[in-house]
Design a protein around this motif. Structure first.
Motif, PDB file in Angstrom:
ATOM      1  N   GLY A 136      12.587 -16.257  33.175  1.00 42.69           N
ATOM      2  CA  GLY A 136      13.347 -16.406  31.936  1.00 42.69           C
ATOM      3  C   GLY A 136      13.365 -15.106  31.158  1.00 42.69           C
ATOM      4  O   GLY A 136      13.777 -14.077  31.680  1.00 42.69           O
ATOM      5  N   ASP A 137      12.866 -15.143  29.920  1.00 48.33           N
ATOM      6  CA  ASP A 137      12.818 -13.945  29.073  1.00 48.33           C
ATOM      7  C   ASP A 137      11.495 -13.202  29.198  1.00 48.33           C
ATOM      8  O   ASP A 137      11.150 -12.394  28.340  1.00 48.33           O
ATOM      9  CB  ASP A 137      13.045 -14.331  27.609  1.00 48.33           C
ATOM     10  N   THR A 138      10.735 -13.505  30.250  1.00 45.68           N
ATOM     11  CA  THR A 138       9.415 -12.892  30.427  1.00 45.68           C
ATOM     12  C   THR A 138       9.383 -12.091  31.727  1.00 45.68           C
ATOM     13  O   THR A 138       9.884 -12.539  32.754  1.00 45.68           O
ATOM     14  CB  THR A 138       8.315 -13.977  30.459  1.00 45.68           C
ATOM     15  N   LEU A 139       8.788 -10.904  31.645  1.00 44.26           N
ATOM     16  CA  LEU A 139       8.569 -10.075  32.824  1.00 44.26           C
ATOM     17  C   LEU A 139       7.075 -10.111  33.145  1.00 44.26           C
ATOM     18  O   LEU A 139       6.246  -9.770  32.297  1.00 44.26           O
ATOM     19  CB  LEU A 139       9.011  -8.633  32.558  1.00 44.26           C
ATOM     20  N   VAL A 140       6.745 -10.561  34.341  1.00 40.62           N
ATOM     21  CA  VAL A 140       5.358 -10.586  34.792  1.00 40.62           C
ATOM     22  C   VAL A 140       5.129  -9.313  35.604  1.00 40.62           C
ATOM     23  O   VAL A 140       5.638  -9.183  36.720  1.00 40.62           O
ATOM     24  CB  VAL A 140       5.066 -11.841  35.654  1.00 40.62           C
ATOM     25  N   TYR A 141       4.399  -8.367  35.025  1.00 44.72           N
ATOM     26  CA  TYR A 141       4.090  -7.116  35.738  1.00 44.72           C
ATOM     27  C   TYR A 141       2.874  -7.374  36.611  1.00 44.72           C
ATOM     28  O   TYR A 141       1.764  -7.547  36.118  1.00 44.72           O
ATOM     29  CB  TYR A 141       3.856  -5.977  34.743  1.00 44.72           C
ATOM     30  N   ASP A 142       3.112  -7.442  37.940  1.00 43.43           N
ATOM     31  CA  ASP A 142       2.053  -7.914  38.828  1.00 43.43           C
ATOM     32  C   ASP A 142       1.348  -6.839  39.642  1.00 43.43           C
ATOM     33  O   ASP A 142       0.198  -7.033  40.033  1.00 43.43           O
ATOM     34  CB  ASP A 142       2.568  -9.027  39.747  1.00 43.43           C
ATOM     35  N   HIS A 143       1.982  -5.707  39.892  1.00 42.73           N
ATOM     36  CA  HIS A 143       1.319  -4.658  40.683  1.00 42.73           C
ATOM     37  C   HIS A 143       1.755  -3.280  40.211  1.00 42.73           C
ATOM     38  O   HIS A 143       2.945  -3.043  39.997  1.00 42.73           O
ATOM     39  CB  HIS A 143       1.674  -4.758  42.176  1.00 42.73           C
ATOM     40  N   THR A 144       0.798  -2.393  40.052  1.00 37.79           N
ATOM     41  CA  THR A 144       1.084  -0.984  39.828  1.00 37.79           C
ATOM     42  C   THR A 144       0.484  -0.238  41.017  1.00 37.79           C
ATOM     43  O   THR A 144      -0.726  -0.305  41.226  1.00 37.79           O
ATOM     44  CB  THR A 144       0.472  -0.477  38.505  1.00 37.79           C
ATOM     45  N   ILE A 145       1.332   0.421  41.781  1.00 39.25           N
ATOM     46  CA  ILE A 145       0.887   1.106  42.994  1.00 39.25           C
ATOM     47  C   ILE A 145       1.216   2.595  42.878  1.00 39.25           C
ATOM     48  O   ILE A 145       2.379   2.964  42.703  1.00 39.25           O
ATOM     49  CB  ILE A 145       1.590   0.539  44.251  1.00 39.25           C
ATOM     50  N   VAL A 146       0.181   3.416  42.946  1.00 47.70           N
ATOM     51  CA  VAL A 146       0.374   4.865  42.966  1.00 47.70           C
ATOM     52  C   VAL A 146      -0.377   5.395  44.185  1.00 47.70           C
ATOM     53  O   VAL A 146      -1.597   5.239  44.273  1.00 47.70           O
ATOM     54  CB  VAL A 146      -0.140   5.537  41.669  1.00 47.70           C
ATOM     55  N   PRO A 147       0.328   5.988  45.146  1.00 50.99           N
ATOM     56  CA  PRO A 147      -0.350   6.515  46.332  1.00 50.99           C
ATOM     57  C   PRO A 147      -1.429   7.528  45.958  1.00 50.99           C
ATOM     58  O   PRO A 147      -1.293   8.254  44.964  1.00 50.99           O
ATOM     59  CB  PRO A 147       0.774   7.201  47.112  1.00 50.99           C
ATOM     60  N   GLN A 148      -2.475   7.556  46.744  1.00 48.97           N
ATOM     61  CA  GLN A 148      -3.600   8.459  46.511  1.00 48.97           C
ATOM     62  C   GLN A 148      -3.119   9.902  46.327  1.00 48.97           C
ATOM     63  O   GLN A 148      -3.643  10.637  45.493  1.00 48.97           O
ATOM     64  CB  GLN A 148      -4.564   8.351  47.688  1.00 48.97           C
ATOM     65  N   GLU A 149      -2.084  10.278  47.068  1.00 51.29           N
ATOM     66  CA  GLU A 149      -1.576  11.654  47.008  1.00 51.29           C
ATOM     67  C   GLU A 149      -1.018  11.998  45.619  1.00 51.29           C
ATOM     68  O   GLU A 149      -0.894  13.162  45.262  1.00 51.29           O
ATOM     69  CB  GLU A 149      -0.457  11.861  48.042  1.00 51.29           C
ATOM     70  N   LEU A 150      -0.667  10.975  44.846  1.00 52.24           N
ATOM     71  CA  LEU A 150      -0.090  11.205  43.521  1.00 52.24           C
ATOM     72  C   LEU A 150      -1.076  10.899  42.399  1.00 52.24           C
ATOM     73  O   LEU A 150      -0.724  10.985  41.225  1.00 52.24           O
ATOM     74  CB  LEU A 150       1.165  10.332  43.339  1.00 52.24           C
ATOM     75  N   GLY A 151      -2.284  10.527  42.749  1.00 49.04           N
ATOM     76  CA  GLY A 151      -3.281  10.155  41.752  1.00 49.04           C
ATOM     77  C   GLY A 151      -3.617  11.292  40.796  1.00 49.04           C
ATOM     78  O   GLY A 151      -3.517  12.465  41.131  1.00 49.04           O
ATOM     79  N   GLY A 152      -4.010  10.918  39.590  1.00 49.21           N
ATOM     80  CA  GLY A 152      -4.470  11.896  38.609  1.00 49.21           C
ATOM     81  C   GLY A 152      -3.378  12.682  37.908  1.00 49.21           C
ATOM     82  O   GLY A 152      -3.657  13.645  37.204  1.00 49.21           O
ATOM     83  N   ARG A 153      -2.138  12.273  38.079  1.00 49.65           N
ATOM     84  CA  ARG A 153      -1.031  13.003  37.448  1.00 49.65           C
ATOM     85  C   ARG A 153      -0.395  12.235  36.291  1.00 49.65           C
ATOM     86  O   ARG A 153       0.625  12.645  35.748  1.00 49.65           O
ATOM     87  CB  ARG A 153       0.068  13.283  38.475  1.00 49.65           C
ATOM     88  N   GLY A 154      -0.944  11.078  35.976  1.00 50.12           N
ATOM     89  CA  GLY A 154      -0.373  10.287  34.895  1.00 50.12           C
ATOM     90  C   GLY A 154       0.833   9.468  35.319  1.00 50.12           C
ATOM     91  O   GLY A 154       1.553   8.926  34.481  1.00 50.12           O
ATOM     92  N   ILE A 155       1.056   9.357  36.620  1.00 49.93           N
ATOM     93  CA  ILE A 155       2.236   8.648  37.109  1.00 49.93           C
ATOM     94  C   ILE A 155       2.129   7.146  36.844  1.00 49.93           C
ATOM     95  O   ILE A 155       3.087   6.515  36.397  1.00 49.93           O
ATOM     96  CB  ILE A 155       2.484   8.957  38.599  1.00 49.93           C
ATOM     97  N   GLY A 156       0.964   6.572  37.072  1.00 48.01           N
ATOM     98  CA  GLY A 156       0.778   5.150  36.803  1.00 48.01           C
ATOM     99  C   GLY A 156       1.051   4.821  35.347  1.00 48.01           C
ATOM    100  O   GLY A 156       1.770   3.873  35.036  1.00 48.01           O
ATOM    101  N   SER A 157       0.500   5.631  34.450  1.00 45.44           N
ATOM    102  CA  SER A 157       0.719   5.411  33.017  1.00 45.44           C
ATOM    103  C   SER A 157       2.184   5.582  32.646  1.00 45.44           C
ATOM    104  O   SER A 157       2.724   4.819  31.836  1.00 45.44           O
ATOM    105  CB  SER A 157      -0.143   6.374  32.190  1.00 45.44           C
ATOM    106  N   ALA A 158       2.850   6.568  33.242  1.00 40.66           N
ATOM    107  CA  ALA A 158       4.277   6.788  32.965  1.00 40.66           C
ATOM    108  C   ALA A 158       5.101   5.587  33.427  1.00 40.66           C
ATOM    109  O   ALA A 158       6.029   5.153  32.732  1.00 40.66           O
ATOM    110  CB  ALA A 158       4.767   8.064  33.652  1.00 40.66           C
ATOM    111  N   LEU A 159       4.749   5.021  34.581  1.00 36.45           N
ATOM    112  CA  LEU A 159       5.451   3.848  35.089  1.00 36.45           C
ATOM    113  C   LEU A 159       5.258   2.652  34.157  1.00 36.45           C
ATOM    114  O   LEU A 159       6.216   1.945  33.832  1.00 36.45           O
ATOM    115  CB  LEU A 159       4.962   3.491  36.498  1.00 36.45           C
ATOM    116  N   VAL A 160       4.027   2.436  33.719  1.00 32.53           N
ATOM    117  CA  VAL A 160       3.746   1.302  32.830  1.00 32.53           C
ATOM    118  C   VAL A 160       4.457   1.479  31.497  1.00 32.53           C
ATOM    119  O   VAL A 160       5.086   0.551  30.986  1.00 32.53           O
ATOM    120  CB  VAL A 160       2.225   1.118  32.631  1.00 32.53           C
ATOM    121  N   LYS A 161       4.401   2.684  30.931  1.00 33.76           N
ATOM    122  CA  LYS A 161       5.093   2.941  29.669  1.00 33.76           C
ATOM    123  C   LYS A 161       6.590   2.671  29.815  1.00 33.76           C
ATOM    124  O   LYS A 161       7.204   2.018  28.972  1.00 33.76           O
ATOM    125  CB  LYS A 161       4.846   4.377  29.193  1.00 33.76           C
TER     126      LYS A 161
END
Length: 96
Positions: free
Chosen positions: A37-62
């Motif tokens: 409906g009007d709700t988004l269920v955010y169920d998985h955030t996946i950032v490959p190890q090769e991209l870790g530590g760059r703030g990509i996960g946080s940028a995706l969530v934001k």
């Protein structure tokens, strides 16, 4: 030129796969969702190890939370990464 610059993150909305994604150096990170409906269920955030530590996960969530706000959606942070991000950024608590 700094390759780890957060400004280089280009996030796209893949509506068929129901996820927001970015590809850097041939590695794709994403946050997936289910729409109820009007709700988004955010169920998985996946950032490959090769991209870790760059703030990509946080940028995706934001990006995903801003999308929810712009489209008058509520959010269920089923993924612990999303829940933690909201805890650290209380300006998004009204979406939950």
């Amino acid at each position: 030129m700094n390759q780890n610059s957060k400004q280089d993150i280009n996030i796209t909305h893949n509506t068929q796969a129901q996820r927001f994604e970015t590809t850097v150096n041939d590695h794709t990170g994403f946050i997936s969702y289910q729409q109820r409906g009007d709700t988004l269920v955010y169920d998985h955030t996946i950032v490959p190890q090769e991209l870790g530590g760059r703030g990509i996960g946080s940028a995706l969530v934001k990006h995903a939370l801003d999308y929810a706000r712009e489209n008058d959606k509520k959010v269920v942070p089923q993924c612990s990464f999303v829940a933690t991000y909201i805890d650290k950024n209380p300006e998004y608590k009204d979406l939950v």
